[in-house]
Scaffold this active site. Structure first.
Site, short mmCIF file in Angstrom:
data_model
loop_
_atom_site.label_atom_id
_atom_site.label_comp_id
_atom_site.label_asym_id
_atom_site.label_seq_id
_atom_site.Cartn_x
_atom_site.Cartn_y
_atom_site.Cartn_z
N SER B 11 4.90 -36.38 10.93
CA SER B 11 5.82 -35.90 9.81
C SER B 11 6.46 -36.93 8.87
O SER B 11 5.61 -37.85 8.68
CB SER B 11 7.00 -34.85 10.54
OG SER B 11 7.76 -34.56 9.22
N HIS B 38 3.16 -32.43 8.51
CA HIS B 38 4.24 -31.83 7.97
C HIS B 38 4.48 -32.36 6.40
O HIS B 38 4.11 -33.29 6.26
CB HIS B 38 5.71 -31.96 8.15
CG HIS B 38 5.73 -31.37 9.97
ND1 HIS B 38 6.84 -31.44 10.62
CD2 HIS B 38 5.05 -30.71 10.41
CE1 HIS B 38 6.63 -30.80 11.75
NE2 HIS B 38 5.20 -30.16 11.53
N ASP B 130 8.55 -30.80 16.65
CA ASP B 130 7.22 -30.01 16.43
C ASP B 130 6.25 -30.98 17.18
O ASP B 130 6.23 -32.01 16.86
CB ASP B 130 6.96 -29.52 15.14
CG ASP B 130 5.64 -28.74 14.95
OD1 ASP B 130 5.34 -27.97 15.76
OD2 ASP B 130 5.20 -28.71 14.12
#
Lengths: 326, 189
Positions: B11, B38, B130
């Site tokens: 991310s 992400h 995540d």
């Protein structure tokens, strides 16, 4: 097996953690132990056996017209896992409730369906529609549009705004369908939460206001936006141009008895297996006029036997009429 | 039998590292690589394009139902979950998972189930957890897992959450991760 291996890993973590307390990290110990408990709860919650899913599908088929047997297995499993977690009970218990209560069955079906749509989703696609489809529509006396799996209707309303910009709205009839009756009620009202849709408003400009030489189309022409009330209301004139019906693509076929010049079905077929996708591409083919166009999701494509029935141009699929293969 | 594959999640602060990894890949790496990062929902374009400039390797944002080919890099499209089943890539616009779509957990989970022990999972810099559950899944299914060294990350929450749940086999700097990738690619499993 899976559960067992997970439990083993957790057990292993427990042992290694216990070693740690003999050393220094007591604070860490507590924190990690909470994590272990969460993991433990998760591992009890998550697993749904394949047999349970099969039973669920069979029970639903026997009690209703819904048939999930050709849904993509993985995504159906993810949906059911979410439902099981949200309801805090096992799938077997859900199956029991479904048998007793048909309203509950409807609710579960609604929860399985995914509702994602936006105002002018994928601006690039709209620019292609302008180039490839609008000229065709201009030649027609009357335009019929079907958005299959329209969810709360943002894209269908976008289409009506779009058509109005080309002075085509007058002669247009449009239909939105979805399996989820609750979301259709939202679509009929044409009122959406500002905070969930605000980030998509720039799409409007990218589609309708990309040409700096043209006069700018203001949001207010089609939408009443109130940040204070957290609402985006679609212009009532547009509301009157569309009809919404409950329709299940898997078994309801063409309920309209007319052919369509444009069918939109975006990010719906991604939840189906190949076989069912093909059936539905065939259904769309039979519902399109000979000059008709199908628009699917930005990352979708027509594969398998139905592919030869369409001609692809960018993101638009044109119907290839029969006996026209020469 | 399924061949092997690499799956990479990251991310905030991982984009540059992914570019670095791609630029150092051998020409014929001969396996599929899945990348789930992400990114801002509005930043839909330009991502793969930027990656492509860095290398001659085939980098795609796959379509739903695309058949997985070796020697190709698959990047989860913005706003879609990407998962693997039966040698194909499937997409979904289900709710966000861990406040993310694409969710790294979704990609990791499915890759772990499909490639089992022939999978190398890598988690890079990022600001939420995540990927941690998916990382555990890779480990449970016999795959190898490498987390970026937290002190090496722009934001270390993501690798830290994988280290905390004991799912990371190795914790390495970027240079060492790249070495491990090249070894993984060249080994015949």
């Amino acid at each position: 097996m899976l559960k067992l291996s997970r439990l083993l890993i957790i057990y292993f973590m427990f042992i290694t953690n216990n070693k740690k307390i003999n050393g220094k990290k007591k604070k860490n110990y507590e924190r990690i132990n909470i994590k272990i408990v969460i993991l433990f709860v998760n591992c009890l919650k998550m697993d749904i056996a394949n047999e349970e899913i099969k039973e669920f599908i069979n029970i639903v088929v026997s009690l209703s017209t819904y048939d999930f047997s050709e849904y993509s297995e993985k995504s159906l499993r993810r949906r059911l896992e979410k439902i099981v977690n949200d309801n805090n009970c096992s799938l077997t218990e859900i199956i029991k409730k479904i048998k007793k209560n048909s309203d509950f069955l409807e609710k579960i079906v609604r929860d399985i369906t995914v509702n994602t749509t936006e105002i002018f989703r994928d601006p690039k696609v709209w620019r292609e529609i302008e180039k490839e489809v609008i000229p065709k529509l201009k030649k027609l006396e009357k335009i019929n549009i079907w958005h299959a799996g329209c969810s709360s209707g943002q894209e269908l309303y976008s289409m009506l705004m779009f058509l109005n910009e080309f002075d085509l709205l007058e002669k247009t009839s449009s239909f939105g369908t979805d399996i989820n009756s609750e979301i259709l009620e939202e679509a009929k009202k044409g009122q959406f939460k500002y905070r969930f849709n605000a980030e998509y408003l720039p799409n409007f400009d990218q589609v309708l206001n990309y040409n700096p030489e043209k006069e700018k189309v203001p949001y207010s022409k089609y939408m009443f936006i109130s940040q204070q009330h957290d609402t985006i209301k679609i212009n009532p004139q547009l509301l009157s141009k569309v009809e919404f019906y409950k329709h299940d693509l898997v078994c309801d076929k063409n309920i309209f008895g007319i052919k369509f010049d444009l069918i939109m079905c975006r990010n719906v077929l991604i939840y189906f297996n190949n076989n069912l996708q093909n059936k539905i591409f065939d259904l769309f083919w039979s519902c399109l006029t000979d000059e008709g166009t199908l628009i699917i999701g930005f990352h979708e494509s027509i594969m398998g036997p139905a592919a030869i029935k369409y001609i692809k141009k960018g993101q638009c699929y044109f119907k290839k009429p029969l006996n026209n293969n020469a | 039998m399924n061949n092997k594959a690499i799956v990479i999640g990251g991310s905030a602060g991982s984009f540059k590292i992914v570019m670095q990894i791609i630029s150092l890949l051998p020409k014929d790496f001969n396996i599929p690589i899945f990348i789930c990062l992400h990114r801002l929902r509005s930043a839909r374009k330009g991502f793969t394009e930027t990656l492509k400039v860095k290398s001659s390797i085939k980098i795609v944002e796959p379509n739903d139902n695309e058949i997985i080919e070796p020697n190709k890099i698959y990047v989860a499209p913005a706003n879609y979950h990407m998962y693997i089943i039966d040698g194909k890539i499937r997409l979904s616009v289900e709710e966000e998972i861990n406040h993310s779509r694409p969710s790294i957990d979704v990609t990791f989970y499915s890759a772990a189930e499909y490639y089992k022990e022939n999978l190398l999972g890598i988690i890079l810099s990022g600001a939420n957890n995540d990927g941690a559950n998916g990382f555990l899944k890779i480990k449970e299914n016999g795959g190898k897992t490498i987390a970026q060294l937290p002190s090496d990350c722009e934001i270390s929450v993501m690798p830290l959450s994988c280290i905390e749940n004991k799912s990371a086999d190795k914790i390495l700097t970027i240079n060492d991760i790249i070495k491990n990738i090249i070894i993984f690619i060249s080994l015949n499993i």
